[in-house]
Design a protein around this motif. Sequence first.
Motif, PDB file in Angstrom:
ATOM      1  N   VAL A 281     -81.050  83.362 -33.214  1.00 34.64           N
ATOM      2  CA  VAL A 281     -79.696  83.029 -32.754  1.00 34.64           C
ATOM      3  C   VAL A 281     -78.702  84.174 -32.970  1.00 34.64           C
ATOM      4  O   VAL A 281     -77.986  84.560 -32.041  1.00 34.64           O
ATOM      5  CB  VAL A 281     -79.227  81.705 -33.402  1.00 34.64           C
ATOM      6  CG1 VAL A 281     -77.729  81.524 -33.270  1.00 34.64           C
ATOM      7  CG2 VAL A 281     -79.966  80.530 -32.779  1.00 34.64           C
ATOM      8  N   PRO A 282     -78.622  84.757 -34.149  1.00 34.82           N
ATOM      9  CA  PRO A 282     -77.683  85.872 -34.321  1.00 34.82           C
ATOM     10  C   PRO A 282     -78.010  87.078 -33.431  1.00 34.82           C
ATOM     11  O   PRO A 282     -77.098  87.779 -32.974  1.00 34.82           O
ATOM     12  CB  PRO A 282     -77.838  86.224 -35.810  1.00 34.82           C
ATOM     13  CG  PRO A 282     -78.326  84.965 -36.451  1.00 34.82           C
ATOM     14  CD  PRO A 282     -79.229  84.351 -35.449  1.00 34.82           C
ATOM     15  N   GLN A 283     -79.302  87.304 -33.177  1.00 34.18           N
ATOM     16  CA  GLN A 283     -79.635  88.444 -32.324  1.00 34.18           C
ATOM     17  C   GLN A 283     -79.244  88.155 -30.869  1.00 34.18           C
ATOM     18  O   GLN A 283     -78.836  89.069 -30.149  1.00 34.18           O
ATOM     19  CB  GLN A 283     -81.134  88.779 -32.426  1.00 34.18           C
ATOM     20  CG  GLN A 283     -81.507  90.066 -31.710  1.00 34.18           C
ATOM     21  CD  GLN A 283     -80.741  91.279 -32.224  1.00 34.18           C
ATOM     22  OE1 GLN A 283     -80.792  91.634 -33.397  1.00 34.18           O
ATOM     23  NE2 GLN A 283     -79.989  91.932 -31.326  1.00 34.18           N
ATOM     24  N   VAL A 284     -79.382  86.905 -30.449  1.00 34.70           N
ATOM     25  CA  VAL A 284     -78.931  86.542 -29.109  1.00 34.70           C
ATOM     26  C   VAL A 284     -77.416  86.741 -28.992  1.00 34.70           C
ATOM     27  O   VAL A 284     -76.920  87.260 -27.984  1.00 34.70           O
ATOM     28  CB  VAL A 284     -79.317  85.089 -28.759  1.00 34.70           C
ATOM     29  CG1 VAL A 284     -78.589  84.624 -27.513  1.00 34.70           C
ATOM     30  CG2 VAL A 284     -80.819  84.973 -28.561  1.00 34.70           C
ATOM     31  N   ALA A 285     -76.688  86.380 -30.030  1.00 38.18           N
ATOM     32  CA  ALA A 285     -75.239  86.579 -30.017  1.00 38.18           C
ATOM     33  C   ALA A 285     -74.904  88.060 -29.875  1.00 38.18           C
ATOM     34  O   ALA A 285     -74.012  88.446 -29.100  1.00 38.18           O
ATOM     35  CB  ALA A 285     -74.609  86.004 -31.275  1.00 38.18           C
ATOM     36  N   ASN A 286     -75.638  88.913 -30.595  1.00 33.52           N
ATOM     37  CA  ASN A 286     -75.454  90.361 -30.439  1.00 33.52           C
ATOM     38  C   ASN A 286     -75.718  90.775 -29.000  1.00 33.52           C
ATOM     39  O   ASN A 286     -74.965  91.546 -28.394  1.00 33.52           O
ATOM     40  CB  ASN A 286     -76.413  91.141 -31.347  1.00 33.52           C
ATOM     41  CG  ASN A 286     -75.891  91.307 -32.759  1.00 33.52           C
ATOM     42  OD1 ASN A 286     -74.803  90.845 -33.080  1.00 33.52           O
ATOM     43  ND2 ASN A 286     -76.667  91.947 -33.598  1.00 33.52           N
ATOM     44  N   ALA A 287     -76.814  90.263 -28.446  1.00 30.44           N
ATOM     45  CA  ALA A 287     -77.197  90.612 -27.078  1.00 30.44           C
ATOM     46  C   ALA A 287     -76.098  90.231 -26.090  1.00 30.44           C
ATOM     47  O   ALA A 287     -75.797  90.985 -25.159  1.00 30.44           O
ATOM     48  CB  ALA A 287     -78.501  89.919 -26.718  1.00 30.44           C
TER      49      ALA A 287
ATOM     50  N   ARG B 161     -83.596  79.097 -23.860  1.00 27.37           N
ATOM     51  CA  ARG B 161     -83.772  77.657 -24.125  1.00 27.37           C
ATOM     52  C   ARG B 161     -83.723  77.367 -25.634  1.00 27.37           C
ATOM     53  O   ARG B 161     -83.024  76.468 -26.091  1.00 27.37           O
ATOM     54  CB  ARG B 161     -85.116  77.188 -23.548  1.00 27.37           C
ATOM     55  CG  ARG B 161     -85.519  75.813 -24.058  1.00 27.37           C
ATOM     56  CD  ARG B 161     -86.831  75.326 -23.500  1.00 27.37           C
ATOM     57  NE  ARG B 161     -88.033  75.984 -23.981  1.00 27.37           N
ATOM     58  CZ  ARG B 161     -88.582  75.857 -25.184  1.00 27.37           C
ATOM     59  NH1 ARG B 161     -88.007  75.083 -26.103  1.00 27.37           N
ATOM     60  NH2 ARG B 161     -89.689  76.492 -25.499  1.00 27.37           N
ATOM     61  N   ILE B 162     -84.486  78.144 -26.391  1.00 28.54           N
ATOM     62  CA  ILE B 162     -84.549  77.918 -27.839  1.00 28.54           C
ATOM     63  C   ILE B 162     -83.180  78.150 -28.469  1.00 28.54           C
ATOM     64  O   ILE B 162     -82.718  77.367 -29.311  1.00 28.54           O
ATOM     65  CB  ILE B 162     -85.613  78.825 -28.489  1.00 28.54           C
ATOM     66  CG1 ILE B 162     -87.012  78.469 -27.979  1.00 28.54           C
ATOM     67  CG2 ILE B 162     -85.557  78.707 -30.006  1.00 28.54           C
ATOM     68  CD1 ILE B 162     -88.085  79.454 -28.390  1.00 28.54           C
ATOM     69  N   ASN B 163     -82.511  79.218 -28.048  1.00 29.77           N
ATOM     70  CA  ASN B 163     -81.183  79.525 -28.582  1.00 29.77           C
ATOM     71  C   ASN B 163     -80.234  78.345 -28.363  1.00 29.77           C
ATOM     72  O   ASN B 163     -79.491  77.946 -29.267  1.00 29.77           O
ATOM     73  CB  ASN B 163     -80.629  80.775 -27.902  1.00 29.77           C
ATOM     74  CG  ASN B 163     -79.292  81.189 -28.471  1.00 29.77           C
ATOM     75  OD1 ASN B 163     -79.182  81.562 -29.624  1.00 29.77           O
ATOM     76  ND2 ASN B 163     -78.244  81.086 -27.662  1.00 29.77           N
ATOM     77  N   LYS B 164     -80.275  77.790 -27.176  1.00 25.52           N
ATOM     78  CA  LYS B 164     -79.390  76.664 -26.841  1.00 25.52           C
ATOM     79  C   LYS B 164     -79.685  75.456 -27.733  1.00 25.52           C
ATOM     80  O   LYS B 164     -78.767  74.831 -28.280  1.00 25.52           O
ATOM     81  CB  LYS B 164     -79.581  76.305 -25.362  1.00 25.52           C
ATOM     82  CG  LYS B 164     -78.549  75.353 -24.823  1.00 25.52           C
ATOM     83  CD  LYS B 164     -78.648  75.201 -23.314  1.00 25.52           C
ATOM     84  CE  LYS B 164     -77.661  74.082 -22.883  1.00 25.52           C
ATOM     85  NZ  LYS B 164     -77.916  73.618 -21.520  1.00 25.52           N
ATOM     86  N   SER B 165     -80.955  75.143 -27.916  1.00 23.34           N
ATOM     87  CA  SER B 165     -81.338  74.008 -28.778  1.00 23.34           C
ATOM     88  C   SER B 165     -80.876  74.215 -30.209  1.00 23.34           C
ATOM     89  O   SER B 165     -80.415  73.288 -30.874  1.00 23.34           O
ATOM     90  CB  SER B 165     -82.858  73.813 -28.789  1.00 23.34           C
ATOM     91  OG  SER B 165     -83.355  73.661 -27.495  1.00 23.34           O
ATOM     92  N   LEU B 166     -81.007  75.453 -30.684  1.00 21.04           N
ATOM     93  CA  LEU B 166     -80.629  75.729 -32.074  1.00 21.04           C
ATOM     94  C   LEU B 166     -79.131  75.639 -32.283  1.00 21.04           C
ATOM     95  O   LEU B 166     -78.655  75.115 -33.293  1.00 21.04           O
ATOM     96  CB  LEU B 166     -81.139  77.117 -32.486  1.00 21.04           C
ATOM     97  CG  LEU B 166     -82.657  77.243 -32.613  1.00 21.04           C
ATOM     98  CD1 LEU B 166     -83.080  78.712 -32.630  1.00 21.04           C
ATOM     99  CD2 LEU B 166     -83.159  76.535 -33.865  1.00 21.04           C
ATOM    100  N   LEU B 167     -78.373  76.131 -31.311  1.00 21.31           N
ATOM    101  CA  LEU B 167     -76.916  76.120 -31.452  1.00 21.31           C
ATOM    102  C   LEU B 167     -76.352  74.712 -31.512  1.00 21.31           C
ATOM    103  O   LEU B 167     -75.217  74.511 -31.929  1.00 21.31           O
ATOM    104  CB  LEU B 167     -76.264  76.903 -30.307  1.00 21.31           C
ATOM    105  CG  LEU B 167     -76.301  78.419 -30.448  1.00 21.31           C
ATOM    106  CD1 LEU B 167     -75.764  79.099 -29.198  1.00 21.31           C
ATOM    107  CD2 LEU B 167     -75.498  78.871 -31.673  1.00 21.31           C
TER     108      LEU B 167
END
Lengths: 161, 216
Positions: free
Chosen positions: A112-118, A133-139
Amino acid sequence: MKQVPALKIDGITIGQSLAIIEYLEETRPTPRLLPQDPKKRAQVRMISDLIASGIQPLQNLSVLKQVGQENQLTWAQEVISFGFNALEQILRGTAGKYCVGDEVSMADLCLVPQVANAERFKVDFTPYPTISRINKSLLALEAFQVSHPCRQPDTPPELRA
Amino acid sequence: MQAGKPILYSYFRSSCSWRVRIALALKSIDYETIPINLVKDGGQQFSEEFQALNPMKQVPALKIDGITIGQSLAIIEYLEETRPTPRLLPQDPKKRAQVRMISDLIASGIQPLQNLSVLKQVGQENQLTWAQEVISFGFNALEQILRGTAGKYCVGDEVSMADLCLVPQVANAERFKVDFTPYPTISRINKSLLALEAFQVSHPCRQPDTPPELRA
């Protein structure tokens, strides 16, 4: 190392995020952040290390300073895309609801934090449907929300949720 | 399920591969090496075949017990959990945290910043300075930390995962002509470790793919 995070706990100070997380896991084992099965644990660590060694350090503040302001965006995008290409491929083999199977693990804490950086570096997510998809579920989970950069004691007012 | 001897995809000079080679030697695990040359043919790690095995296109990768694991520390932790003797992580959680912190300092904080692909990006005329700066910055921190944690080795008197990370990184530092005067603890520990058999048999100069002119 002059870096964050560092955790002062139980009379010691630990640097390096994954070392901190593994210590928390060993001393406060519930709920688990690593599966029980050694092969799945290896997958969790491999994904975590891919992000924590293979992507993040290459696009952190001090490296970006070195590459020079006019190159920063391209550099960061290239580094993240290279890592995400690999990660997307790996996740197609390991992921269930989350990075490894259906339980939240240390790998998800890295994702999740790396996606936010991206996103900050305007990386195109079209090639990464599994990551997205995974990022969305986790958030959607509370722990990922209360810990979000927009809800911290030092979040600047203009970025506060 | 026994799937035959483990297979290690390795490059003789890769410091990350060396970490795993030391672990395999310490645990007396017999394995087969498939060399992946990072420079020849534009870099054999970029072949379609290898990419299918390890999408990160990096060495090391270990094929063992029916799975393939990338990332040297993930491999080492798997070996530790499935072949626990001799230990590579202390029993005490606080000491384990120290071992992991030192390992991560090297594996995330130093090595990736001076690996082949990053050096290509900074350009040939900047490479030496960049690598020296990156390594020195990390070694400054490491020297300070080791003064608190080290006994005979990085953490106390038993060889640990931290030591497996230290020796290959010191070898990299030597290749980049880093000045070791500020790092007496790193130097002392490195010297003690190099005297051990596992660190010798796994050395870059003794690998199946070591070029003749560099062979021990």
